[in-house]
Each structure stands twice: as structure tokens, then as C-alpha cells.
Design an enzyme around this catalytic site. Structure first.
Site, PDB file in Angstrom:
ATOM      1  N   ILE A 157       0.868  -1.181   0.000  1.00 22.11           N
ATOM      2  CA  ILE A 157       0.000   0.000   0.000  1.00 22.11           C
ATOM      3  C   ILE A 157       0.905   1.230   0.000  1.00 22.11           C
ATOM      4  CG2 ILE A 157      -1.719   1.346   1.297  1.00 22.11           C
ATOM      5  CD1 ILE A 157      -2.902  -1.209   0.192  1.00 22.11           C
ATOM      6  N   HIS A 158       0.748   2.088  -1.006  1.00 21.32           N
ATOM      7  CA  HIS A 158       1.624   3.265  -1.032  1.00 21.32           C
ATOM      8  C   HIS A 158       1.029   4.496  -1.709  1.00 21.32           C
ATOM      9  CE1 HIS A 158       2.300   1.896  -5.171  1.00 21.32           C
ATOM     10  NE2 HIS A 158       2.737   3.107  -5.416  1.00 21.32           N
ATOM     11  N   ARG A 159      -0.055   4.359  -2.440  1.00 29.33           N
ATOM     12  CA  ARG A 159      -0.555   5.499  -3.213  1.00 29.33           C
ATOM     13  C   ARG A 159      -1.069   6.617  -2.305  1.00 29.33           C
ATOM     14  NH1 ARG A 159      -1.088   4.887  -8.683  1.00 29.33           N
ATOM     15  NH2 ARG A 159      -0.774   2.760  -9.467  1.00 29.33           N
TER      16      ARG A 159
ATOM     17  N   ASP B  61      -2.293  -1.659  -3.946  1.00 28.86           N
ATOM     18  CA  ASP B  61      -2.804  -0.546  -4.755  1.00 28.86           C
ATOM     19  C   ASP B  61      -1.821  -0.248  -5.889  1.00 28.86           C
ATOM     20  OD1 ASP B  61      -0.740   0.712  -3.406  1.00 28.86           O
ATOM     21  OD2 ASP B  61      -2.009   2.151  -2.343  1.00 28.86           O
TER      22      ASP B  61
ATOM     23  N   ARG C 283       6.991   5.557   1.574  1.00 32.06           N
ATOM     24  CA  ARG C 283       5.887   6.513   1.697  1.00 32.06           C
ATOM     25  C   ARG C 283       4.897   6.065   2.770  1.00 32.06           C
ATOM     26  NH1 ARG C 283       3.532  10.533  -1.058  1.00 32.06           N
ATOM     27  NH2 ARG C 283       1.336  10.859  -0.573  1.00 32.06           N
TER      28      ARG C 283
END
Length: 353
Positions: free
Chosen positions: A204-206, A278, A237
Site C-alpha cells: 500500500i503506497h498510493r 494498490d 511513503r
């Protein structure tokens, strides 16, 4: 013929590998420019070793920053690099700030420019990647589309004369890597003592999932509540945003792990119960390996993964139900090519001088 590839982020290094290998085998001069957009070694330098990519000829070292700062820094640095090397083609990859900046620099210097992975559309203009894709496609001289759906998007935008469907280079490198790691254990299994099919692998990073505290908390809570262990590969991130929000990542069945080298990622994906992500690239890799994927986004560029039933788009509150769904129906579809895309790319560039 001299080709200049411009890359700066993990998915682009994977896409670069088969192009670099094809150039080497065919005697094509190939200049690699690393913008430094991703500066964490596990998201950058290690990929050059793991995928046997020659070290970059140029490293711009732009690092992090806002979209405007990062894009502007790459754009200002690229002019001098392009003028010094004088390539016949500048080849840009995917949808990052590096992609857009390099394309703008090249076309303004009247250097032929090609976009690999052209025509992808999420139709969500709130995504920075969507803006980068659209602008890059409209700027470039040659649009190398991975699928027929991508080519249809470009035709609707009046770009059909610049478009050719070549397949997806990520299929090339994934198939090659799959063969190498087929009989190797998953490092995730080794480190945590899991059996095959006993764990979920997640990324998960967006910004849409990490910038809002409540949304990130909901995603992490859903991951931690799953009935099987979830190993979250912690992108820098994600770690930074969790700290900024005062959120603890590890909880329940959720544990974190540093990002994996690409061969280790493939080996760990092949033996996972499912993928939760994501990331556009990991959705496709899961599909190609026939591992069920649950994508925490309202849309995807890789619509074929959804239409075949191997990927489901969810909001955080529906994550657990989707991730534990029954195994999808086996399919034989090959929408992303046959593993020989890189040679077709070189053929197209050579045929146009």
C-alpha cells in the site's frame, strides 16, 4: 541506432530489464538515465543487480519533492544529458514524473520520443499518474501500447497513427524470473515459517490511500483482521505517512517487511494465498502468476485482470470479504503478450530510423 532509456522508479527498472537485454543482444547502443526519483536502495539500485541491468550511464539524483519540484528538477537536468548523448530515440516508461519530464525535454529538443506502456487510462484525473500518462502520450512520437484496450483509448484520443500494440515488457521479465525462482523457496516463507498458501502479501503506497489518516487506518485495520497472516512490504511513503498520522502499522495478523528484491517478490507472490495492493504492477504480476488479487482502489488501468475475475477492486470496508473470496475460475487469456515484447519494441524503433 542509439536509444536512451529514462527510468526512476521500481516498476520502470523491471520494464527496463528486457529492453536492456534486447539492445545488448542486437548490438544497439543503449544509454540508461536514472533520474533518482526513487532513492531507497531496495526500490532502486538493487534492481540493476537482480535483473542484470547495466549500471546507469547517468544518475540525476533528484530525490523526493512535490510533483512540481520533482518534475521540474528532472526536466531541467535532462536537456543537458540529451544534448550530450544525442540519441536517435528517447524511450520513456510508464507513468511517473520521470516519464513526463523526460518526454517533454526530448520533444522540445526535437528528439524522437517513444512511450512504452502507452494508452493506459484509469479515467481518474485526481491520480497524478493519470495526468502523466495522458500528457506523455500526446507529446510522444511513437506510442507503444501493451494491449488492444490501451490502443483503443489512444484511438479515441486521435492518436491511432502514432500507436502500435507490442505487448507488455513486464510479461517478458516476469516469465524469465518465474523460471529462475520456480524451485526456490519464498524468502517470506523462510523468514516467517509460513507454508505455501498460508499468507497474504500486501503493498500500500498510493497517496489516495496514505494521505488521509482515516482511510489509512481503515486499510491497516482490515489487513490486521484477516484470518491469515498478512505481510505488508512497507514502502517508504507508507512508513512516513503512518508516522505522520501517529498510526501503528503492525497489528493483529499484520506484520511489515522491507521491500523485496524483484526475484524474491516473484517467489513470494507465487506462493502467497493472495495479493492485496494498490500497485498497478503487482496487480498484473499477480494475474500473470494466477494468484488472486484484491486492489484497494476504485479503478484500475489493467482492466483485463478484473474482467477475467482474478482481480477485485474494493474500498477498505470490503477488503476482508474480497480477499477471502473463493478461488477464481482458471483462465488461459494472454492479454499482456507472449514474453517477447522487447524485441518488438526494438524492431519498431529501428523501422522508424
Amino acid at each position: 541506432m542509439k536509444i536512451m532509456s529514462v527510468v526512476g522508479a521500481r516498476p520502470q527498472f523491471v520494464k527496463l530489464a528486457p529492453i536492456a537485454h534486447a539492445c545488448h543482444h542486437r548490438g544497439v547502443e543503449h544509454i540508461v538515465v536514472h533520474t533518482g526519483q526513487h532513492y531507497d536502495p531496495m526500490l532502486s539500485d538493487v534492481f540493476f543487480d537482480d535483473l542484470s541491468i547495466p549500471k546507469p550511464d547517468e544518475h540525476l539524483g533528484v530525490g523526493s519533492g512535490s510533483h512540481g519540484v520533482q518534475t521540474g528538477s528532472i526536466l531541467s537536468a535532462m536537456d543537458e544529458v540529451i544534448m550530450r548523448h544525442k540519441p536517435d530515440w528517447v524511450l520513456v516508461y510508464g507513468d511517473t514524473n520521470s516519464t513526463l519530464a523526460a518526454a517533454l525535454s526530448a520533444v522540445k529538443l526535437h528528439i524522437s520520443t517513444a512511450h512504452l506502456e502507452a494508452g493506459l487510462r484509469s479515467f481518474n484525473r485526481a491520480m497524478p499518474e493519470e495526468i502523466n500518462r495522458v500528457l506523455t502520450d500526446h507529446a510522444c512520437d511513437l506510442l507503444l501500447a501493451p494491449t488492444s484496450v490501451a490502443a483503443q483509448h489512444l484511438e479515441r484520443e486521435g492518436l491511432s497513427k502514432r500507436t502500435v500494440v507490442v505487448g507488455d515488457v513486464m510479461t517478458d521479465v516476469l516469465f524469465q524470473t518465474r523460471s529462475k525462482v520456480r524451485n526456490q523457496p519464498s524468502p517470506i516463507m523462510d523468514e516467517f515459517g509460513f507454508s505455501a498458501g498460508e499468507y497474504f502479501l500486501a503493498t500500500i503506497h498510493r497517496p489516495a490511500n496514505t494521505d488521509n489518516r482515516n482511510r489509512l487506518e481503515s486499510i491497516l485495520a482490515s489487513l490486521g483482521a484477516l484470518p491469515y497472516p498478512v505481510v505488508l512490504l512497507a514502502h517508504p511513503r507508507l512508513v512516513a505517512k503512518a508516522a505522520e498520522h501517529g498510526i501503528t502499522i503492525n497489528r493483529g495478523n499484520l506484520v511489515t517487511h522491507a521491500p523485496l528484491a524483484y526475484p524474491d517478490l516473484v517467489a513470494s507472490t507465487m506462493r502467497a494465498r493472495g495479493i492485496i495492493t494498490d500497485s498497478g504492477g503487482l496487480q498484473k504480476e499477480a494475474f500473470l502468476l494466477r494468484i488472486p488479487c484484491t486492489t484497494v482502489r476504485p479503478e484500475t488501468e489493467w482492466v483485463e485482470t478484473v474482467s477475467t475475475g482474478w482481480n477485485v477492486l474494493v474500498e477498505p470496508e470490503n477488503l476482508a470479504e474480497a480477499a477471502t473470496r473463493t478461488q477464481p475460475t482458471p483462465v488461459t487469456d494472454t492479454p499482456y503478450g507472449d514474453g517477447h515484447t522487447a524485441n518488438r519494441v526494438i524492431d519498431e524503433l529501428a523501422s522508424r530510423g
